[in-house]
Design a protein around this motif. Structure first.
Motif, mmCIF file in Angstrom:
data_model
loop_
_atom_site.group_PDB
_atom_site.id
_atom_site.type_symbol
_atom_site.label_atom_id
_atom_site.label_comp_id
_atom_site.label_asym_id
_atom_site.label_seq_id
_atom_site.Cartn_x
_atom_site.Cartn_y
_atom_site.Cartn_z
ATOM 1 N N ALA A 66 0.846 -1.195 0.000
ATOM 2 C CA ALA A 66 0.000 0.000 0.000
ATOM 3 C C ALA A 66 0.879 1.241 0.000
ATOM 4 O O ALA A 66 2.011 1.232 0.490
ATOM 5 C CB ALA A 66 -0.921 0.006 1.220
ATOM 6 N N CYS A 67 0.306 2.329 -0.545
ATOM 7 C CA CYS A 67 1.016 3.611 -0.535
ATOM 8 C C CYS A 67 -0.003 4.720 -0.319
ATOM 9 O O CYS A 67 -0.995 4.822 -1.053
ATOM 10 C CB CYS A 67 1.759 3.838 -1.848
ATOM 11 S SG CYS A 67 2.747 5.364 -1.852
ATOM 12 N N GLY A 68 0.219 5.539 0.677
ATOM 13 C CA GLY A 68 -0.664 6.653 0.935
ATOM 14 C C GLY A 68 -0.545 7.731 -0.133
ATOM 15 O O GLY A 68 0.485 7.857 -0.807
ATOM 16 N N ASP B 235 12.348 7.261 -7.164
ATOM 17 C CA ASP B 235 11.033 6.660 -7.372
ATOM 18 C C ASP B 235 10.403 6.231 -6.059
ATOM 19 O O ASP B 235 11.073 5.754 -5.135
ATOM 20 C CB ASP B 235 11.138 5.456 -8.306
ATOM 21 C CG ASP B 235 11.185 5.862 -9.765
ATOM 22 O OD1 ASP B 235 10.906 7.037 -10.075
ATOM 23 O OD2 ASP B 235 11.505 4.993 -10.612
ATOM 24 N N GLY B 236 9.078 6.400 -6.001
ATOM 25 C CA GLY B 236 8.323 6.077 -4.802
ATOM 26 C C GLY B 236 7.404 4.887 -4.969
ATOM 27 O O GLY B 236 7.651 3.994 -5.777
ATOM 28 N N GLY B 237 6.305 4.916 -4.207
ATOM 29 C CA GLY B 237 5.504 3.721 -3.988
ATOM 30 C C GLY B 237 4.224 3.584 -4.773
ATOM 31 O O GLY B 237 3.440 2.674 -4.489
ATOM 32 N N TYR B 238 3.964 4.440 -5.781
ATOM 33 C CA TYR B 238 2.804 4.212 -6.651
ATOM 34 C C TYR B 238 3.185 3.110 -7.654
ATOM 35 O O TYR B 238 3.236 3.314 -8.865
ATOM 36 C CB TYR B 238 2.442 5.482 -7.416
ATOM 37 C CG TYR B 238 1.775 6.585 -6.636
ATOM 38 C CD1 TYR B 238 1.843 6.676 -5.250
ATOM 39 C CD2 TYR B 238 1.073 7.593 -7.311
ATOM 40 C CE1 TYR B 238 1.239 7.719 -4.565
ATOM 41 C CE2 TYR B 238 0.467 8.628 -6.633
ATOM 42 C CZ TYR B 238 0.551 8.694 -5.267
ATOM 43 O OH TYR B 238 -0.046 9.731 -4.586
ATOM 44 N N THR C 69 -6.284 5.103 11.789
ATOM 45 C CA THR C 69 -6.375 5.843 10.541
ATOM 46 C C THR C 69 -7.720 5.582 9.868
ATOM 47 O O THR C 69 -8.201 4.447 9.835
ATOM 48 C CB THR C 69 -5.241 5.446 9.585
ATOM 49 O OG1 THR C 69 -5.220 4.029 9.440
ATOM 50 C CG2 THR C 69 -3.900 5.909 10.108
ATOM 51 N N THR C 70 -8.310 6.647 9.367
ATOM 52 C CA THR C 70 -9.521 6.543 8.553
ATOM 53 C C THR C 70 -9.084 6.681 7.102
ATOM 54 O O THR C 70 -8.444 7.682 6.740
ATOM 55 C CB THR C 70 -10.521 7.649 8.916
ATOM 56 O OG1 THR C 70 -10.911 7.483 10.282
ATOM 57 C CG2 THR C 70 -11.753 7.591 8.028
ATOM 58 N N VAL C 71 -9.385 5.698 6.265
ATOM 59 C CA VAL C 71 -8.847 5.677 4.909
ATOM 60 C C VAL C 71 -9.946 5.451 3.875
ATOM 61 O O VAL C 71 -10.969 4.820 4.153
ATOM 62 C CB VAL C 71 -7.760 4.595 4.742
ATOM 63 C CG1 VAL C 71 -6.594 4.849 5.687
ATOM 64 C CG2 VAL C 71 -8.317 3.195 4.966
ATOM 65 N N GLU C 72 -9.692 5.985 2.687
ATOM 66 C CA GLU C 72 -10.454 5.633 1.503
ATOM 67 C C GLU C 72 -9.477 4.959 0.555
ATOM 68 O O GLU C 72 -8.447 5.552 0.199
ATOM 69 C CB GLU C 72 -11.079 6.866 0.849
ATOM 70 C CG GLU C 72 -11.938 6.529 -0.364
ATOM 71 C CD GLU C 72 -12.675 7.726 -0.934
ATOM 72 O OE1 GLU C 72 -13.188 7.606 -2.068
ATOM 73 O OE2 GLU C 72 -12.733 8.770 -0.249
ATOM 74 N N VAL C 73 -9.786 3.734 0.149
ATOM 75 C CA VAL C 73 -8.829 2.913 -0.588
ATOM 76 C C VAL C 73 -9.147 2.916 -2.082
ATOM 77 O O VAL C 73 -10.307 2.777 -2.486
ATOM 78 C CB VAL C 73 -8.819 1.466 -0.049
ATOM 79 C CG1 VAL C 73 -7.785 0.622 -0.795
ATOM 80 C CG2 VAL C 73 -8.514 1.460 1.453
ATOM 81 N N PHE C 74 -8.089 3.082 -2.889
ATOM 82 C CA PHE C 74 -8.181 3.047 -4.345
ATOM 83 C C PHE C 74 -7.203 1.992 -4.869
ATOM 84 O O PHE C 74 -6.104 1.837 -4.315
ATOM 85 C CB PHE C 74 -7.780 4.395 -4.951
ATOM 86 C CG PHE C 74 -8.647 5.557 -4.562
ATOM 87 C CD1 PHE C 74 -9.594 6.061 -5.438
ATOM 88 C CD2 PHE C 74 -8.503 6.159 -3.315
ATOM 89 C CE1 PHE C 74 -10.386 7.141 -5.088
ATOM 90 C CE2 PHE C 74 -9.287 7.251 -2.952
ATOM 91 C CZ PHE C 74 -10.238 7.741 -3.844
ATOM 92 N N PRO C 75 -7.537 1.280 -5.945
ATOM 93 C CA PRO C 75 -6.555 0.400 -6.571
ATOM 94 C C PRO C 75 -5.462 1.225 -7.242
ATOM 95 O O PRO C 75 -5.657 2.408 -7.554
ATOM 96 C CB PRO C 75 -7.369 -0.394 -7.592
ATOM 97 C CG PRO C 75 -8.555 0.436 -7.877
ATOM 98 C CD PRO C 75 -8.847 1.208 -6.616
ATOM 99 N N LEU C 76 -4.322 0.604 -7.475
ATOM 100 C CA LEU C 76 -3.156 1.298 -8.026
ATOM 101 C C LEU C 76 -3.496 2.074 -9.294
ATOM 102 O O LEU C 76 -3.097 3.234 -9.448
ATOM 103 C CB LEU C 76 -2.032 0.295 -8.301
ATOM 104 C CG LEU C 76 -0.773 0.832 -8.987
ATOM 105 C CD1 LEU C 76 -0.104 1.898 -8.137
ATOM 106 C CD2 LEU C 76 0.197 -0.313 -9.277
ATOM 107 N N ALA C 77 -4.213 1.461 -10.204
ATOM 108 C CA ALA C 77 -4.487 2.088 -11.497
ATOM 109 C C ALA C 77 -5.365 3.328 -11.364
ATOM 110 O O ALA C 77 -5.468 4.123 -12.312
ATOM 111 C CB ALA C 77 -5.137 1.087 -12.448
#
Length: 335
Positions: free
Chosen positions: A38-40, A120-123, A301-309
């Protein structure tokens, strides 16, 4: 045949990220290869993508709130092992030679590297990082809920430290960092006032649900003068606003890496030994201290999750302020 990896690439500032397939990167000396879980999605990513931070290493994979497991070690790595669960933060490396590094202020290093900006990062589903700048992560946090701790949490923690022992604490901009550090401040028995965009009743209710004593519009007066304010919103006009409500000797901490121009303001709202200061980056000690504290509180943490794409959609959601809490990419899920 080399193994392949997927990543969201920024080719040019101001353009959407592109999903590409490439060879899995290889770790160099003292580096590790991490399979990203995962990557924020941080507001700093927006500043990079939108061209407000102007020195990215393009083409670039953004993302600096990275959670994953080590799958390969570069030469010289002795402190981590394959299979270790780690977090990768914004500070990717420092020179170790400049005066700031020698003073123990590596966050001000003259020749730093930053994850998702100059490296380069985590996306992506794989990322390379310096082993000595990774953090071991408590197993108490799953990947998507741990990710925001790596920047929103760390910068919030450093900003809170700059506020000293403020008993009444104001927080301007109740997003990813604010919703985490507010929990720490409430746990420390501070009285927390949360300021949101005018009219954001849902955001104000969210702040109160986390224990904030008061929540209101950013242009409203708080119930009482506060001892310190943390400004997470990148809005320069909030600096004089906060000064007007700070008591004598109060501290206003600007906690973002980018902020719009601070307008001129009269000296009398600064007078009385009020202080305005900024927070820059983080140190590895900040990370170690905060991650231990977050597990102890515990910070939720309160999160909204999206797939990588869907990284572009996640960035848009953060840009528009539609996310209450933090947006996170699940890099194990392409779609």
């Amino acid at each position: 045949m080399k193994a392949r990896s997927r990543a969201m690439i920024l080719a040019e500032a101001g353009t959407p990220l592109m999903l590409v397939e490439r060879d899995v990167p290889e770790p160099g000396a003292f580096e590790v290869l991490v399979r990203v879980d995962a990557c924020g999605v941080c507001r700093t990513d927006l500043h990079i993508v939108d061209g407000e931070l102007r020195q990215p290493h393009l083409p670039l994979v953004p993302g600096h709130e990275v959670v994953g497991r080590i799958v390969s070690l570069g030469d010289g790595v002795t402190t981590l092992a394959i299979g270790d669960r780690v977090g990768i933060p914004w500070l990717g490396a420092t020179c170790g030679a400049c005066p700031y590094c020698h003073e123990g202020r590596e966050n001000l290093c003259d020749a730093p590297q930053f994850t998702g900006y100059t490296r380069d990062g985590g996306y992506a589903d794989h990322v390379v990082a310096r082993a000595d700048y990774c953090f071991r992560l408590p197993e108490a946090f799953d990947a998507v809920h741990a990710a925001p701790l790596l920047c929103a949490g760390l910068i919030g923690y450093r900003a809170l430290a700059m506020a000293g022992d403020a008993a009444r604490l104001a927080i301007y901009g109740f997003g990813a960092a604010a919703h985490l550090i507010a929990q720490v401040a409430v746990w420390q028995r501070r009285e927390v006032y949360a300021f949101t965009k005018p009219g954001d009743a849902e955001g104000q209710a969210f702040a109160r649900s986390l224990g904030c004593a008061w929540a209101g519009d950013s242009d409203a007066a708080p119930p009482a003068p506060f001892d310190a304010a943390l400004i997470f919103a990148p809005v320069g006009a909030l600096v004089p606003t906060a000064l007007r409500h700070a008591r004598k000797g109060g501290i206003v901490v600007c906690a973002g890496i980018h902020m719009s121009t601070i307008p001129a303001f009269p000296y009398d709202i600064l007078w009385g030994e009020r202080v305005v200061r900024s927070v820059a980056n983080l140190t590895r000690r900040d990370g170690e201290e905060f991650l231990a504290l977050a597990a102890r509180v515990p910070v939720r943490t309160t999160v909204e999750v999206f797939p990588l794409a869907e990284a572009n959609a996640a960035l848009d959601a953060v840009r528009s302020g539609r996310v209450h809490g933090a947006a996170v990419l699940d890099c194990r899920a392409l779609v």
